[in-house]
Design a protein around this motif. Structure first.
Motif, short mmCIF file in Angstrom:
data_model
loop_
_atom_site.label_atom_id
_atom_site.label_comp_id
_atom_site.label_asym_id
_atom_site.label_seq_id
_atom_site.Cartn_x
_atom_site.Cartn_y
_atom_site.Cartn_z
N THR A 125 0.83 -1.20 0.00
CA THR A 125 0.00 0.00 0.00
C THR A 125 0.87 1.25 0.00
N GLU A 126 1.89 1.25 0.81
CA GLU A 126 2.81 2.40 0.85
C GLU A 126 3.53 2.56 -0.47
N GLU A 127 3.97 1.46 -1.05
CA GLU A 127 4.66 1.48 -2.34
C GLU A 127 3.74 2.02 -3.44
N LEU A 128 2.50 1.58 -3.42
CA LEU A 128 1.52 2.06 -4.40
C LEU A 128 1.26 3.55 -4.20
N ARG A 130 3.33 5.79 -3.05
CA ARG A 130 4.49 6.52 -3.59
C ARG A 130 4.46 6.52 -5.12
N ALA A 131 4.09 5.39 -5.72
CA ALA A 131 4.05 5.30 -7.18
C ALA A 131 2.97 6.23 -7.75
N ILE A 132 1.83 6.31 -7.09
CA ILE A 132 0.78 7.22 -7.55
C ILE A 132 1.22 8.67 -7.40
N ALA A 133 1.87 8.98 -6.28
CA ALA A 133 2.35 10.35 -6.05
C ALA A 133 3.39 10.75 -7.09
N ALA A 134 4.13 9.78 -7.63
CA ALA A 134 5.18 10.08 -8.61
C ALA A 134 4.63 10.25 -10.03
N LEU A 135 3.36 9.93 -10.25
CA LEU A 135 2.77 10.09 -11.59
C LEU A 135 2.68 11.57 -11.95
N GLU A 137 0.88 14.91 -12.80
CA GLU A 137 -0.35 15.37 -12.16
C GLU A 137 -1.60 15.04 -12.98
N LYS A 138 -1.54 15.21 -14.29
CA LYS A 138 -2.72 14.95 -15.13
C LYS A 138 -3.13 13.48 -15.06
N GLN A 139 -2.14 12.58 -15.04
CA GLN A 139 -2.44 11.15 -14.94
C GLN A 139 -2.92 10.80 -13.54
N ARG A 140 -2.26 11.36 -12.52
CA ARG A 140 -2.61 11.08 -11.13
C ARG A 140 -4.05 11.50 -10.85
N ASN A 141 -4.45 12.68 -11.32
CA ASN A 141 -5.82 13.15 -11.09
C ASN A 141 -6.84 12.20 -11.70
N LEU A 142 -6.56 11.71 -12.90
CA LEU A 142 -7.51 10.80 -13.55
C LEU A 142 -7.57 9.45 -12.84
N ILE A 143 -6.42 8.94 -12.40
CA ILE A 143 -6.39 7.67 -11.66
C ILE A 143 -7.18 7.82 -10.37
N GLU A 144 -7.02 8.93 -9.69
CA GLU A 144 -7.75 9.15 -8.43
C GLU A 144 -9.25 9.22 -8.68
N ASP A 176 0.19 1.72 -16.76
CA ASP A 176 1.43 1.12 -17.23
C ASP A 176 2.59 1.55 -16.34
N ARG A 177 2.65 2.83 -16.00
CA ARG A 177 3.71 3.32 -15.11
C ARG A 177 3.61 2.67 -13.72
N LEU A 178 2.39 2.54 -13.24
CA LEU A 178 2.20 1.93 -11.91
C LEU A 178 2.62 0.46 -11.93
N ARG A 179 2.30 -0.24 -13.02
CA ARG A 179 2.72 -1.65 -13.13
C ARG A 179 4.24 -1.77 -13.05
N HIS A 180 4.92 -0.91 -13.78
CA HIS A 180 6.39 -0.95 -13.76
C HIS A 180 6.95 -0.57 -12.40
N ALA A 181 6.33 0.39 -11.75
CA ALA A 181 6.81 0.83 -10.43
C ALA A 181 6.60 -0.24 -9.36
#
Length: 183
Positions: A125-128, A130-135, A137-144, A176-181
């Motif tokens: 959960t912590e790793e995820l 961090r990975a979401i925070a590293a996206l 902003e435009k991608q992170r907002n849509l994922i959220e 895709d970025r989250l999968r790699h992270a």
């Protein structure tokens, strides 16, 4: 009338009216002889066994007897009405078969997960996070919005004014970025 072939649907409408108005058993018998084997075949073509199909056909015909007053010839033919009842009843019976029986359900508190599982889940959960925070902003907002806000892509498009294709592309790139992270 047994064995005679029906050439027009108005004969069946008359049968349903006779059942509705007079509980006419002869009319019901003729409808039953015509439709029950067809309903059984229809249900079996959906991949069910003969016993299930027979039960379903019996239930459909009993419904026809009980609910003849609901038939409206201006909305459908008798056969359309009968096969609609059959389709719906088949779905109901399949759902009922797949529903767990009370004796199959576990009672009491769930077993506590072991400490290693809890620790592993916390770390993931912590790793995820961090990975979401590293996206970006435009991608992170849509994922959220999609995963934490539980919005569909169309709802996100309405909310943001972005084209649906853009939303889908950004979410796909973010996943895709989250999968790699997370590897």
């Amino acid at each position: 009338m047994k064995g005679t072939k029906r050439s027009n649907a108005t004969d069946w409408v008359d049968h349903v009216r006779r059942i509705r108005d007079r509980q006419d058993q002869q009319a019901f018998r003729e409808l039953f002889e015509h439709f029950a084997p067809r309903v059984k075949g229809f249900v079996m073509r959906g991949g069910t066994d003969a016993a299930f199909a027979e039960e379903c056909a019996q239930d459909v015909m009993a419904t026809l007897w009980r609910k003849a007053h609901l038939f409206d010839p201006s909305r459908a033919s008798v056969s359309t009405w009968v096969f609609t009842i059959a389709r719906n009843r088949k779905i109901d019976l399949i759902r009922k078969q797949r529903r767990p029986e009370p004796e199959d359900l576990t009672w009491g508190p769930e077993a506590e997960p072991d400490q290693a599982d809890v620790l592993g889940l916390q770390q993931e959960t912590e790793e995820l996070g961090r990975a979401i925070a590293a996206l970006p902003e435009k991608q992170r907002n849509l994922i959220e919005k999609a995963y934490f806000g539980d919005l569909s892509h169309s709802e996100i498009a309405e909310q943001t004014g972005l084209p649906l294709g853009t939303i889908k592309s950004r979410i796909r790139l973010a996943l895709d970025r989250l999968r790699h992270a997370m590897k």
